[in-house]
Design a protein around this motif. Sequence first.
Motif, mmCIF file in Angstrom:
data_model
loop_
_atom_site.group_PDB
_atom_site.id
_atom_site.type_symbol
_atom_site.label_atom_id
_atom_site.label_comp_id
_atom_site.label_asym_id
_atom_site.label_seq_id
_atom_site.Cartn_x
_atom_site.Cartn_y
_atom_site.Cartn_z
ATOM 1 N N LEU A 12 20.782 -21.057 -3.574
ATOM 2 C CA LEU A 12 19.878 -22.202 -3.476
ATOM 3 C C LEU A 12 18.469 -21.705 -3.187
ATOM 4 C CD1 LEU A 12 21.939 -24.716 -1.336
ATOM 5 C CD2 LEU A 12 21.475 -24.855 -3.766
ATOM 6 N N PRO A 13 17.458 -22.319 -3.818
ATOM 7 C CA PRO A 13 16.076 -21.930 -3.529
ATOM 8 C C PRO A 13 15.664 -22.385 -2.136
ATOM 9 C CG PRO A 13 16.129 -23.720 -5.124
ATOM 10 C CD PRO A 13 17.556 -23.332 -4.863
ATOM 11 N N LEU A 14 14.984 -21.503 -1.427
ATOM 12 C CA LEU A 14 14.549 -21.843 -0.068
ATOM 13 C C LEU A 14 13.557 -22.999 -0.053
ATOM 14 C CD1 LEU A 14 14.137 -18.440 1.767
ATOM 15 C CD2 LEU A 14 15.725 -20.280 2.294
ATOM 16 N N ASP A 15 12.711 -23.138 -1.084
ATOM 17 C CA ASP A 15 11.740 -24.235 -1.059
ATOM 18 C C ASP A 15 12.438 -25.582 -1.067
ATOM 19 O OD1 ASP A 15 12.621 -24.069 -3.685
ATOM 20 O OD2 ASP A 15 10.640 -24.343 -4.556
ATOM 21 N N ARG A 16 13.597 -25.654 -1.681
ATOM 22 C CA ARG A 16 14.370 -26.900 -1.683
ATOM 23 C C ARG A 16 14.972 -27.170 -0.305
ATOM 24 N NH1 ARG A 16 19.423 -27.393 -5.589
ATOM 25 N NH2 ARG A 16 20.600 -28.796 -4.302
ATOM 26 N N LEU A 17 15.249 -26.085 0.417
ATOM 27 C CA LEU A 17 15.889 -26.221 1.720
ATOM 28 C C LEU A 17 14.887 -26.277 2.863
ATOM 29 C CD1 LEU A 17 18.647 -23.543 1.162
ATOM 30 C CD2 LEU A 17 18.948 -26.000 1.103
ATOM 31 N N ALA A 18 13.763 -25.593 2.703
ATOM 32 C CA ALA A 18 12.836 -25.435 3.822
ATOM 33 C C ALA A 18 11.593 -26.299 3.708
ATOM 34 C CB ALA A 18 12.442 -23.964 3.943
ATOM 35 N N GLY A 19 11.544 -27.187 2.742
ATOM 36 C CA GLY A 19 10.409 -28.091 2.633
ATOM 37 C C GLY A 19 9.108 -27.389 2.300
ATOM 38 N N GLN A 20 8.101 -27.593 3.131
ATOM 39 C CA GLN A 20 6.765 -27.082 2.846
ATOM 40 C C GLN A 20 6.611 -25.588 3.105
ATOM 41 O OE1 GLN A 20 7.538 -29.195 5.255
ATOM 42 N NE2 GLN A 20 6.502 -31.147 5.039
ATOM 43 N N LEU A 21 7.544 -24.960 3.765
ATOM 44 C CA LEU A 21 7.398 -23.545 4.091
ATOM 45 C C LEU A 21 7.584 -22.697 2.839
ATOM 46 C CD1 LEU A 21 9.426 -23.327 7.406
ATOM 47 C CD2 LEU A 21 6.972 -23.449 7.135
ATOM 48 N N GLU A 23 6.761 -19.313 2.604
ATOM 49 C CA GLU A 23 7.234 -17.992 3.006
ATOM 50 C C GLU A 23 7.527 -18.022 4.510
ATOM 51 O OE1 GLU A 23 8.696 -14.417 2.343
ATOM 52 O OE2 GLU A 23 7.769 -15.538 0.726
ATOM 53 N N PRO A 24 8.675 -18.614 4.897
ATOM 54 C CA PRO A 24 8.956 -18.757 6.330
ATOM 55 C C PRO A 24 9.123 -17.409 7.023
ATOM 56 C CG PRO A 24 10.852 -19.426 5.016
ATOM 57 C CD PRO A 24 9.750 -19.120 4.065
ATOM 58 N N SER A 25 8.578 -17.327 8.227
ATOM 59 C CA SER A 25 8.776 -16.125 9.034
ATOM 60 C C SER A 25 10.233 -16.101 9.507
ATOM 61 C CB SER A 25 7.844 -16.160 10.252
ATOM 62 O OG SER A 25 8.242 -17.214 11.131
ATOM 63 N N ARG A 26 10.614 -15.006 10.113
ATOM 64 C CA ARG A 26 11.984 -14.903 10.630
ATOM 65 C C ARG A 26 12.259 -15.992 11.660
ATOM 66 N NH1 ARG A 26 13.761 -8.806 11.718
ATOM 67 N NH2 ARG A 26 15.596 -9.380 10.531
ATOM 68 N N GLU A 27 11.282 -16.272 12.508
ATOM 69 C CA GLU A 27 11.459 -17.280 13.545
ATOM 70 C C GLU A 27 11.570 -18.683 12.935
ATOM 71 O OE1 GLU A 27 8.982 -14.944 13.604
ATOM 72 O OE2 GLU A 27 9.914 -13.633 15.092
ATOM 73 N N GLU A 28 10.709 -18.974 11.959
ATOM 74 C CA GLU A 28 10.780 -20.280 11.295
ATOM 75 C C GLU A 28 12.096 -20.429 10.540
ATOM 76 O OE1 GLU A 28 6.140 -21.257 10.221
ATOM 77 O OE2 GLU A 28 7.191 -19.745 9.038
ATOM 78 N N PHE A 29 12.501 -19.347 9.888
ATOM 79 C CA PHE A 29 13.756 -19.367 9.140
ATOM 80 C C PHE A 29 14.939 -19.600 10.083
ATOM 81 C CE2 PHE A 29 17.400 -17.360 7.068
ATOM 82 C CZ PHE A 29 17.386 -18.040 5.862
#
Length: 87
Positions: A12-21, A23-29
């Motif tokens: 799954l693409p992260l942009d679909r899962l993480a919204g506006q992020l 390039e999420p950092s490790r902490e955001e991820f």
Amino acid sequence: MDYEYSFLHIQLPLDRLAGQLTEPSREEFAGLFPQILDAYLAHVHQYLPQHKNGGWEVISHDFLRLSQFLVLTLLLRRPQPNMSQSA
């Protein structure tokens, strides 16, 4: 009991899962991981019964973050049909 084994990969693409992020950092991820896991479980429930005629159980899993994607790999097993009764 004998088992047969299979792998199932879900990407799954992260942009679909993480919204506006983008390039999420490790902490955001890490903070988003429960939401991401929920999305994956929905896909697992969708694909597992369809995978090679169903009957599988998940016995192991692994997540891989690959650029803008998250890949879930599942090791599956199901009982093999008893072939020795047809003699």
